[in-house]
Design an enzyme around this catalytic site. Structure first.
Site, PDB file in Angstrom:
ATOM      1  N   CYS A 143       6.209  25.765  -7.846  1.00 24.04           N
ATOM      2  CA  CYS A 143       6.285  25.844  -6.386  1.00 24.04           C
ATOM      3  C   CYS A 143       4.967  26.383  -5.823  1.00 24.04           C
ATOM      4  CB  CYS A 143       7.440  26.750  -5.964  1.00 24.04           C
ATOM      5  SG  CYS A 143       7.216  28.480  -6.415  1.00 24.04           S
ATOM      6  N   CYS A 186       4.067  29.930  -7.001  1.00 26.09           N
ATOM      7  CA  CYS A 186       3.642  29.950  -8.404  1.00 26.09           C
ATOM      8  C   CYS A 186       2.208  29.455  -8.520  1.00 26.09           C
ATOM      9  CB  CYS A 186       4.567  29.081  -9.253  1.00 26.09           C
ATOM     10  SG  CYS A 186       6.291  29.597  -9.248  1.00 26.09           S
TER      11      CYS A 186
END
Length: 100
Positions: free
Chosen positions: A29, A32
């Site tokens: 995501c 991240c």
């Protein structure tokens, strides 16, 4: 050997060149990816030539006991989870690891 026991053994990996072995745990995501970018920048500023592994497999993430991502793992130890660290925070963590 159980899957959990095998995963625990894999967690103890370290970098071949003596530098910290780093993993970013998360699905890929935006948060991240931000943590991975901050970590790469921190490594660059410190002059460390270290590979970052981005672990997206939830079974491997769970083996670290992490339930909230993104997470940062240095030398097999979870040093942060659930937030995006700033570059300076990653630098501080890596400097502590290098002193060991």
């Amino acid at each position: 050997m159980s899957l959990f026991k095998r995963k625990k053994e894999e967690l103890s990996e370290t970098g071949a060149n003596g530098d910290a072995y780093i993993k970013v745990l998360g699905s890929g995501c935006a948060k991240c990816n931000q943590l991975e970018a901050a970590t790469k920048e921190a490594l660059s500023k410190l002059g460390m030539d270290t590979t970052i592994e981005h672990v997206k497999d939830f079974a491997q993430i769970a083996a670290y006991g992490v339930m909230t991502t993104p997470a940062l793992v240095v030398d097999g130890k979870v040093v942060s989870y659930g937030k995006v660290l700033k570059t300076e925070e990653v630098i501080s963590i890596l400097e502590k690891v290098r002193k060991r």
